[in-house]
Design an enzyme around this catalytic site. Structure first.
Site, PDB file in Angstrom:
ATOM      1  N   LYS B 195       0.841  -1.201   0.000  1.00  0.00           N
ATOM      2  CA  LYS B 195       0.000   0.000   0.000  1.00  0.00           C
ATOM      3  C   LYS B 195       0.874   1.248   0.000  1.00  0.00           C
ATOM      4  CE  LYS B 195      -1.917   2.577   3.211  1.00  0.00           C
ATOM      5  NZ  LYS B 195      -1.870   3.931   2.623  1.00  0.00           N
ATOM      6  N   GLU B 269      10.556   0.696   9.987  1.00  0.00           N
ATOM      7  CA  GLU B 269      11.571   1.717   9.700  1.00  0.00           C
ATOM      8  C   GLU B 269      10.886   3.045   9.968  1.00  0.00           C
ATOM      9  OE1 GLU B 269      13.308   4.479   8.443  1.00  0.00           O
ATOM     10  OE2 GLU B 269      13.316   3.830   6.348  1.00  0.00           O
ATOM     11  N   CYS B 303      13.670  10.360   6.560  1.00  0.00           N
ATOM     12  CA  CYS B 303      13.665   9.903   7.950  1.00  0.00           C
ATOM     13  C   CYS B 303      15.054   9.985   8.568  1.00  0.00           C
ATOM     14  CB  CYS B 303      13.109   8.489   8.048  1.00  0.00           C
ATOM     15  SG  CYS B 303      13.767   7.419   6.780  1.00  0.00           S
ATOM     16  N   GLU B 400      10.690  14.981  15.350  1.00  0.00           N
ATOM     17  CA  GLU B 400      10.951  14.919  13.917  1.00  0.00           C
ATOM     18  C   GLU B 400      10.031  15.908  13.190  1.00  0.00           C
ATOM     19  OE1 GLU B 400       9.944  11.243  11.821  1.00  0.00           O
ATOM     20  OE2 GLU B 400      11.812  11.463  10.695  1.00  0.00           O
TER      21      GLU B 400
END
Lengths: 330, 489
Positions: B195, B269, B303, B400
């Site tokens: 997906k 991850e 990331c 983040e």
């Protein structure tokens, strides 16, 4: 094929021909006259492959390749000591460039060789059949040869991950061992096979970044030269693979005692010859790999150890300073 | 020493670059995309579609099917069937050849994929053309070769596939993340349901077309589109054996909890807040280039972005000046222009998140510096931003942001640099800039991060494992270690 008729014809254009043995036994493949269109097929001159070029042997000599029934197939170059020398010199010249290609790039080129071979499958099947294979055996051999190239293409950027190591030395050093190609390798291809044997040995040698000089099967040499044409259209730099035809008994001493060769791969079970190879290799401490009667027609004969056979292990030490971090136990 | 006198690189020039737009004509985008199930494009049971938008212009590019639980049921069945009947039994060397085909087809259609990636996601065409697409093709090449060599990676263990893998990927590297997920799964003998993210589904759907072209057996790769609820239905489906997720730590935690007790194998991850550390002995111009690349690559939607800069005090002033000078030279704007350095922010929603953090940074007392670049009126854009005077406890140093925002802190000693770098719940990556090799290895030994770049940043290669420590997730993608995520050993 009712509309075709095969007629053995005399060659008239060649003037330097000295021998005319078995002229009458020419097969319908070698000279076909299609009566319907009156077209004479063009025959291929089988030459050798040195430094990305297709020269004839410098010696001007030839021998006749015949099939099991003694039918003339082609005149092959009977290579000499000087051809071996020239081929080794081109292999050495190509080594710096080839060994510094990225593993990924070598992998792409081996894959490209497989693609080119797949596209010319029919020609190899035909040559194998001329040399005595059945149609099904010939097709199987070519398919296997293509798959084997793909197999070693895959290894190019992986064998390092299998064979290298980070070594936990007791002192404060970062210590690792990685493989490097040994250099120029001479290869005596298995004499019993025309294509699969040659590819089974060539692929791991060049996958590992070496360059090589290969002596084709003396009795079944057709595919080796045609395969050189495949290599020549595959982005493989000239000189990485050099292919010679001729007599193993004549060339073996030169392949094994040449001082600019780093390793030799020999695939015959003749004990006398094996001993000579090992003795000559001692001249400059060549690595010697001998495969007795291996069945190359089997996936079991392929492995990354054929790559590591032609690799050196290099260990690097680098100091690690040891400052701080006492509180960084996150 | 040249380092103490601030030698300024002259970036200012009267020369301005003429527009150099890449042509859109190569991108064939359909008006509507269905779900790719069992080798065919099928209408969703939900009968619902959502728009995918070009973030650079806010134009609608296409309509994409929204898969519901019934679609997920159907797609998992298809993948299971393909696993049981075809793919799970196929010899490795034949599987390999299918995967090689996919790699070759991506290479052949590379430019088309790059253009669509940029249109759908907003990243500069230069990046999608030179990084995303070639790296995706190479990933397939690398793992194709493993398919018949698995016993060498796990000696004496007779490694076996897991079955059906459910894979959910983010919007920052849509095609590349699809490659990272699909390639090792297929090489190991699994079938997949992938997906893509709802804002960037197009290259994955193009990949579905390419997989048809490669003549892969139906059901081996299935691609379904939808938002978070589609992802949740996939993760919770009892018919899958493996969940692979790349995305935020927040969602990662929900997935880890959802999978608990089901026996499904999981790899995550997740996010990061990487420290990029400059020591005073580093070649500073090179380091500044690395820092710029570390945080502004892909608009900072990375990331492993080097979003925290730690600079040794003795060179702080020079580094800051050089950074500001370099920041001014970055070209912000049309992602389709080949000269653009910073393209569009992926979505309106993400732009809001970034702007929220820029406000928080100012409110917390940090000093902001933004480039004076003029940004287009339409579309989602953000000027490259630096924050100085940042405290370790500030939210812009801890959380983040996933945008072009760099927080700068200083340190005096190596010990302090290690302490600050590791003082985060994340542990995905780190960067070290120094001329001294022994210092690099000290830092790589002590930094708690899955990838440490020394005198370089944001380097990726299919042979190199990638993944995080701590709350940045577990499992590795890439390299030999990436195989472990898709095998019983």
């Amino acid at each position: 094929m009712p509309e075709f008729a095969s007629v053995g014809l005399k060659r008239t254009k060649r003037t330097k021909r000295t021998k005319r043995t078995k002229r009458t036994k020419r097969t319908k493949r070698t000279i076909i006259l299609n009566i319907m269109t009156s077209r004479l097929s063009v025959l291929k001159t089988y030459k050798i492959y040195i430094g990305g070029q297709f020269p004839r042997t410098e010696s001007g000599r030839y021998y006749t390749a015949v099939n099991a029934k003694g039918v003339h197939l082609a005149n092959m170059c009977l290579c000499s000591r000087k051809d071996v020398r020239d081929a080794i010199s081109s292999a050495r010249g190509a080594f710096g460039g080839w060994s510094s290609r990225s593993a990924f790039n070598r992998s792409q080129i081996l894959y490209r060789i497989a693609e080119m071979l797949e596209g010319r499958k029919a020609q190899f099947v035909e040559e194998l059949m001329l040399q005595g294979s059945s149609k099904s055996a010939a097709e199987q051999e070519v398919n296997l040869a293509i798959d084997r190239l793909i197999y070693y293409s895959g290894w190019c950027d992986k064998y390092q991950q299998i064979f290298s190591s980070v070594n936990p030395v007791a002192s404060s050093h970062f210590n690792f061992s990685a493989l490097e190609p040994v250099g120029v390798v001479t290869v005596v291809a298995p004499q019993s096979s025309s294509l699969i044997g040659l590819i089974s040995l060539m692929a791991p040698v060049i996958a590992g970044g070496n360059t090589c000089v290969i002596i084709a099967s003396e009795t079944k040499p057709l595919c080796s030269v045609t395969f050189a044409e495949v290599l020549n259209s595959s982005d493989l730099p000239g000189g990485v693979v050099n292919i010679l035809t001729g007599k193993v008994s004549e060339l073996l001493p030169h392949l094994s005692n040449h001082m600019d060769v780093n390793a030799i791969c020999f695939c015959e079970s003749d004990a006398q010859q094996q001993k000579m190879v090992r003795e000559n290799a001692a001249l400059n401490v060549k690595r010697v790999i001998i495969h007795d009667d291996k069945k190359w027609n089997d996936d079991k004969s392929q492995s990354p150890y054929l790559i590591s056979d032609f690799q050196e292990v290099k260990t690097t030490w680098h100091p690690i300073e040891n400052i701080g971090g006492a509180k960084a136990g996150y | 020493m040249a380092k103490t006198s601030t030698l300024r690189l002259k970036f200012d020039s009267t020369r301005t670059l003429a527009p150099a737009p890449e042509s859109k004509s190569i991108a064939k985008i359909a008006e509507r995309y269905e779900l790719f199930i069992n080798g065919k494009f099928e209408k969703p049971a939900s009968k619902k579609y959502f728009n995918t938008v070009n973030p650079a212009t806010e134009e609608v590019l296409s309509k994409v099917a929204a898969a519901n639980a019934a679609d997920v049921d159907k797609v998992v069945m298809a993948a299971r069937n393909a696993y049981n009947k075809v793919w799970g039994k196929m010899p490795g060397k034949e599987r390999a050849k299918y995967i090689f085909r996919i790699a070759r087809l991506i290479q052949e259609r590379a430019r088309e994929f790059a253009v669509i990636e940029t249109l759908d996601g907003g990243k500069p065409i230069r990046e999608s053309r030179d990084f995303d697409v070639p790296t995706a093709a190479n990933h397939f090449f690398y793992y194709a070769g493993w398919a018949d060599k698995l016993e060498y990676a796990f000696p004496n263990r007779n490694p076996q596939p897991l079955g059906v893998a459910g894979q959910i990927i983010p919007w920052n590297f849509p095609l590349l993340m699809a490659a990272w997920k699909i390639a090792p799964a297929l090489a190991c003998g699994n079938t997949v349901v992938l997906k893509p993210a709802e804002t960037t589904p197009l290259t994955a759907l193009k990949l579905a077309e390419l997989i048809q072209e490669a003549d892969l057996p139906p059901g081996v790769v299935n691609i379904i589109t939808g938002a978070g609820d589609t992802g949740a239905a996939l993760v919770n489906h009892p018919g899958i054996n493996k969940v692979a997720f790349t995305g935020s730590t927040e969602v990662g935690k929900i997935i880890q909890k959802a999978v608990a007790g089901t026996g499904k194998k999981l790899t995550l991850e997740l996010g990061g807040k990487a420290a990029n550390i400059i020591f005073d002995d580093a070649p500073l111009d090179q380091a500044v280039e690395g820092v710029i690349n570390g945080i502004f690559f892909n608009q900072g939607h990375v990331c492993c972005a080097g979003s925290r800069l730690l600079v040794q005090e003795s060179v702080y002033k020079q580094v800051l000046q050089k950074l500001k000078d370099r920041l001014e030279t970055l070209i912000v704007g049309d992602p389709m222009d080949k000269n653009t350095d910073i393209g569009a922010i992926n979505s309106r929603q993400q732009l809001e998140v970034i702007n929220k953090y820029i406000k928080i940074g100012q409110q917390e007392g940090a000093e902001m510096f933004q480039s004076s670049a003029v940004i287009p009126k339409k579309g989602f854009y953000c000027r490259p931003t630096l924050f100085t005077n940042v405290a370790q406890s500030n939210r812009i140093a801890q959380e983040e942001i996933f945008g072009p925002v760099l927080s700068i802190q200083t340190f005096r000693t190596e010990d302090e640099a290690i302490e600050k770098a590791n003082n985060t719940p994340f542990g995905l990556s780190a960067g070290v800039w120094t001329d001294k090799g022994s210092k690099i290895f000290n830092m790589t030994s002590k930094l708690k991060a899955g990838v440490v770049w020394a005198n370089t940043y944001n380097k990726f290669d299919p042979v190199s494992p990638f993944g995080g420590f701590k709350e940045s997730g577990f499992g590795r993608e890439g390299g030999l270690h990436g195989l472990g995520a898709y095998l019983k050993v």
